[in-house]
Design an enzyme around this catalytic site. Sequence first.
Site, PDB file in Angstrom:
ATOM      1  N   HIS A 153       0.854  -1.186   0.000  1.00  0.00           N
ATOM      2  CA  HIS A 153       0.000   0.000   0.000  1.00  0.00           C
ATOM      3  C   HIS A 153       0.889   1.235   0.000  1.00  0.00           C
ATOM      4  O   HIS A 153       1.729   1.405   0.885  1.00  0.00           O
ATOM      5  CB  HIS A 153      -0.907   0.009   1.232  1.00  0.00           C
ATOM      6  CG  HIS A 153      -1.723   1.256   1.365  1.00  0.00           C
ATOM      7  ND1 HIS A 153      -2.683   1.620   0.441  1.00  0.00           N
ATOM      8  CD2 HIS A 153      -1.711   2.245   2.301  1.00  0.00           C
ATOM      9  CE1 HIS A 153      -3.231   2.762   0.815  1.00  0.00           C
ATOM     10  NE2 HIS A 153      -2.652   3.159   1.931  1.00  0.00           N
ATOM     11  N   LYS A 174      -0.554  10.409   1.135  1.00  0.00           N
ATOM     12  CA  LYS A 174       0.402   9.901   0.136  1.00  0.00           C
ATOM     13  C   LYS A 174      -0.054  10.228  -1.281  1.00  0.00           C
ATOM     14  O   LYS A 174       0.747  10.664  -2.108  1.00  0.00           O
ATOM     15  CB  LYS A 174       0.565   8.386   0.297  1.00  0.00           C
ATOM     16  CG  LYS A 174       1.197   7.965   1.617  1.00  0.00           C
ATOM     17  CD  LYS A 174       1.391   6.469   1.698  1.00  0.00           C
ATOM     18  CE  LYS A 174       0.076   5.719   1.768  1.00  0.00           C
ATOM     19  NZ  LYS A 174      -0.696   5.995   3.012  1.00  0.00           N
ATOM     20  N   ASP A 192      -1.911   3.715  -4.528  1.00  0.00           N
ATOM     21  CA  ASP A 192      -2.703   2.861  -3.646  1.00  0.00           C
ATOM     22  C   ASP A 192      -2.154   1.433  -3.593  1.00  0.00           C
ATOM     23  O   ASP A 192      -1.771   0.946  -2.538  1.00  0.00           O
ATOM     24  CB  ASP A 192      -4.181   2.850  -4.043  1.00  0.00           C
ATOM     25  CG  ASP A 192      -5.047   2.232  -2.950  1.00  0.00           C
ATOM     26  OD1 ASP A 192      -4.752   2.487  -1.767  1.00  0.00           O
ATOM     27  OD2 ASP A 192      -5.995   1.501  -3.273  1.00  0.00           O
ATOM     28  N   ARG A 259      18.336  14.864  11.859  1.00  0.00           N
ATOM     29  CA  ARG A 259      18.518  16.277  11.529  1.00  0.00           C
ATOM     30  C   ARG A 259      19.704  16.514  10.593  1.00  0.00           C
ATOM     31  O   ARG A 259      19.703  17.468   9.820  1.00  0.00           O
ATOM     32  CB  ARG A 259      18.709  17.102  12.808  1.00  0.00           C
ATOM     33  CG  ARG A 259      17.505  17.066  13.734  1.00  0.00           C
ATOM     34  CD  ARG A 259      17.780  17.843  15.014  1.00  0.00           C
ATOM     35  NE  ARG A 259      17.962  19.266  14.769  1.00  0.00           N
ATOM     36  CZ  ARG A 259      16.967  20.152  14.720  1.00  0.00           C
ATOM     37  NH1 ARG A 259      15.711  19.744  14.887  1.00  0.00           N
ATOM     38  NH2 ARG A 259      17.204  21.425  14.501  1.00  0.00           N
TER      39      ARG A 259
END
EC number: 2.7.11.-
Length: 330
Positions: A153, A174, A192, A259
């Site tokens: 998915h 998404k 999908d 980071r």
Amino acid sequence: MNFDQKGMKKRSITVAYFFENIGRNHDIKLRRLNRVDEQKRRISERELHRPGLALAGFTNLFTYKRVQILGNTETRFLNNHDEAERRKAFENLVRFKVPCIILTSTNKLQPELLEMATEAGVPVYATRHSSTKAMYLITDFLDDQFSLHQQYHGSMVDVCGVGVLLTGKSGLGKSEIALDLIERGHGLVADDVVIIRRKGESLVLNARRNDIIDHFMEIRGLGVVDVKANFGIRAIRDIKDVQVVVELLEWNRETDYERLGLDMKSIKILGVEVPLVQLPIFPGKNIAVIIEVVALNFLLKHYSNYVAAEALTERIRTSIDKGNEQDDES
């Protein structure tokens, strides 16, 4: 997203499916030489076999479940015998339940042998290609058919030439991010449902769409969008290698996110390690632009072995070393 699934493989395909589909994506055309029920014969192995020893009478280790290739050597062996001996030699082949026989290099089968194959229910085909090329193309097709595959998915997008798989929990956007990338000139592979394949022992993963969903997208609040109709042929791709996985995460103030980019993560898909980038989602964040940078960073590392975080770290280290030298001199 659960990538720990082992994947699935087709156990077999019918000879009818093989005949109808091999010419679609491969430069080979098979000509049918007899009429039998091709649905009753199945191919269960990707390897091919040239039955020279079987024709000569040695069938102890005959791998009859494979597609049988008759090239120049095998056909000349048969043609150098009289009809009775030819029949006896060919009987060693067709008495087994072979999937099919393919004649290469425009070789021909004697009428009595073709009749024997038809009576035994063995499909016979011919191709103009040499044995070497025909076997390469057929093996490549069967490799694809029997490859390890799994459905996931997510959304698969070609971003700056890099195959990016977008994953994450349902409802994080998404499809909307993929649509934003399409609007910015990138190409949709699948939305999908993403089908990922791994051929044999290759470390390359191919992603493609579900044939039913095709290049349609479902956008919450809007409905179904036909990407090809709305954005044109440039906005879609049939297949793309999975090169980077971008996992979208719900923003959590307590989570310590990467980071600097020095800690390179990866994830296993069908046994292959793929770079993983985890992006927290919160309002105001331009995810499409960040994904473009992810793709560009991948290209920089792939072609130039350049990592921005490492370059900055080296600059800081050099600056500190120079400062220490000046302190020592003073």
